[in-house]
Design an enzyme around this catalytic site. Structure first.
Site, PDB file in Angstrom:
ATOM      1  NE  ARG A  67     -14.384   1.350 -16.380  1.00 30.52           N
ATOM      2  CZ  ARG A  67     -13.758   1.351 -15.209  1.00 30.52           C
ATOM      3  NH1 ARG A  67     -14.141   2.150 -14.249  1.00 30.52           N
ATOM      4  NH2 ARG A  67     -12.760   0.537 -14.995  1.00 30.52           N
ATOM      5  CB  SER A 122      11.145  -2.285 -12.859  1.00 24.96           C
ATOM      6  OG  SER A 122       9.880  -2.725 -13.276  1.00 24.96           O
ATOM      7  CG  ASP A 175       8.895  -1.154 -10.702  1.00 24.27           C
ATOM      8  OD1 ASP A 175       9.404  -0.020 -10.604  1.00 24.27           O
ATOM      9  OD2 ASP A 175       9.425  -2.182 -10.223  1.00 24.27           O
TER      10      ASP A 175
END
Ligand code: ADP
Length: 433
Positions: A67, A122, A175
């Site tokens: 996909r 992050s 993040d």
């Protein structure tokens, strides 16, 4: 229920210091929005407002189907996804390096023996391309030397290469951006992604013509901004820092930085609570002045204890007693002690949620998104586990922006959002890639 006048006086003073009036919240919100505008105009401002690159393409390789999801930053400030499904060619499944061309979207995806990986990192990174960037500063208690100014992707890629691990770091994703994308995958009206975990930060969809500092290609009309809002109010212009916050800040590895984050995030709330309790103990106003050697150590009062204490609705505060006496080794506590501990926890927790709510309200006001159905994806243990953190956020949004906002805005847990976002970006290529 106070045991003496001094206890009452000191506790009420703490209540006063931690309680944020609607007026104060508006002042913080205005300052926050001003910070957003400054960060969008120029690099190096307190809110970094880091632009993310391009539109995102994700490949989902299932057993039989492949996909291709093109995450488009759609025309009305929303993310939409365009998907195409292909049966995976048998030869591709077993074959060696093959280039895979997906004509429909004129996007060329490089197949090959190396696994394409999205890398969630992050920390504040000034991104220069889809898989390149430099670390601006460490946050959240990290302070490893020799990393600031370096590219975390190159460090990781080098490590893979040294060990002959066939992984290609194709995308560097903050993040907050990962959380936004992951949540948008199921909730197309998502406009904001937020973290309330160890640290706190947010990302949202911005109109490119509202980003004066943007010098890149202008065919994109919208762009995800990683705000790095934990750094808000470096100038100490508006946040009502208490002596307990200042003490935490002074003893942190990054003094004077990330002040907003230090009032909100999971890494810090327990420590603020500990500081308040020490203050009361030093005045001999709780625990008979008894200290536990455990509580004398920094970071011993975990934020997770706060969640348990908030949730403790037993008449004797039985769970609170267990934490204090069994976990933190206090001598036997009185009900009054435990009630005061619970009150302090509620003050620190509520203030955190309300400040988080102000950040959300500021973003919603800046974009105007609250006038239509809009969703906010949130990741992080603090949001997931802290009782009533979610309703406090929504209440605050309503307090700031009115009943219309309450009706239009929905918030929800983007479970493992940052990780799923990275996975969604695994085998990710930029349009220009
Ligand atoms: P990260 O943000 O590092 O990806 P998490 O989202 O799990 O990881 O957040 C970890 C933070 O959440 C820690 O600072 C911890 O104190 C806090 N935390 C963990 N459990 C709870 C809990 N039950 N209630 C409140 N805070 C918690």
């Amino acid at each position: 229920t106070y045991t003496c006048d001094t206890q009452k006086e000191v506790v009420l003073d703490i209540v006063r210091q931690f309680t944020l009036s609607t007026e104060k919240l508006h002042e913080i919100k205005a300052n926050f929005q001003e910070g957003m505008r400054k960060g969008l105009a120029k690099d190096g401002e307190t809110l970094a407002m880091i632009t993310s690159f391009g539109s995102f393409l994700a490949l989902d390789v299932g057993g039989t189907n492949l996909r291709v999801v093109n995450v488009l930053l759609g025309g009305s400030g929303q993310i939409s996804t365009r998907q195409a499904k292909y049966k995976i060619d048998e030869a591709l499944k077993v074959g060696p390096a093959k280039a895979l061309f997906v004509d429909e979207h004129q996007i060329r995806v490089h197949g090959g023996s190396a696994i394409q990986m999205g890398f969630t990192f992050s920390f504040p990174v000034l991104q220069t391309s889809i898989n390149r960037g430099t670390l601006i500063t460490w946050t959240k208690g990290f302070n490893a030397s020799g990393m600031v100014g370096k590219d975390p992707v190159i460090m990781l890629q080098d490590a893979f290469n040294r060990r002959h691990v066939p992984v290609q770091v194709a995308a560097l994703v903050n993040d907050t951006v990962g959380t936004l994308l992951a949540y948008a995958y199921n909730n197309p009206e998502t406009a904001i992604g937020v973290i309330f975990g160890t640290g706190t930060n947010g990302a949202y969809i911005e109109q490119v013509d509202r980003i004066p500092k943007w010098r890149g290609p202008s065919q994109e009309r919208e762009m995800i901004i990683n705000m790095e809002f934990g750094a808000f109010d470096k100038e100490r212009a508006v946040l009502p820092l208490t002596m307990f916050d200042n003490k935490l800040d002074r003893k942190s590895v990054n003094p004077s930085k990330q002040l907003f984050e230090k009032m909100i995030a999971g890494m810090y709330l327990g420590e603020i609570t500990r500081n308040v309790l020490l203050h009361l103990i030093d005045r001999r106003l709780v625990f008979n002045g008894n200290i536990s050697s455990d509580l004398n150590q920094m970071w011993t009062f975990e934020t997770a204890y706060m969640s348990a204490i908030e949730a403790d609705s037993t008449p004797t505060l039985h769970h609170t007693k267990k934490i204090l006496e069994a976990t933190l080794n206090f001598p036997p506590t009185s009900l009054n002690d435990r009630q005061i501990v619970k009150l302090v926890v509620e003050l620190v927790g509520r203030r955190a949620a309300r400040l988080g709510g102000v950040a959300l309200a500021a973003i919603l006001d800046h974009t105007g998104d609250y006038t239509q159905k809009t969703a906010i994806g949130i990741d992080g243990s603090l949001y997931e586990f802290y009782p009533s953190f979610d309703t406090d956020l929504l209440d605050c949004i309503e307090e700031m922006l009115g009943a219309e906002a309450r009706q239009n805005v929905s918030i929800g847990l983007a479970q493992d959002g940052s990780g799923v976002g990275a996975a969604l970006c695994a085998l990710l290529a930029s349009r220009n890639g």
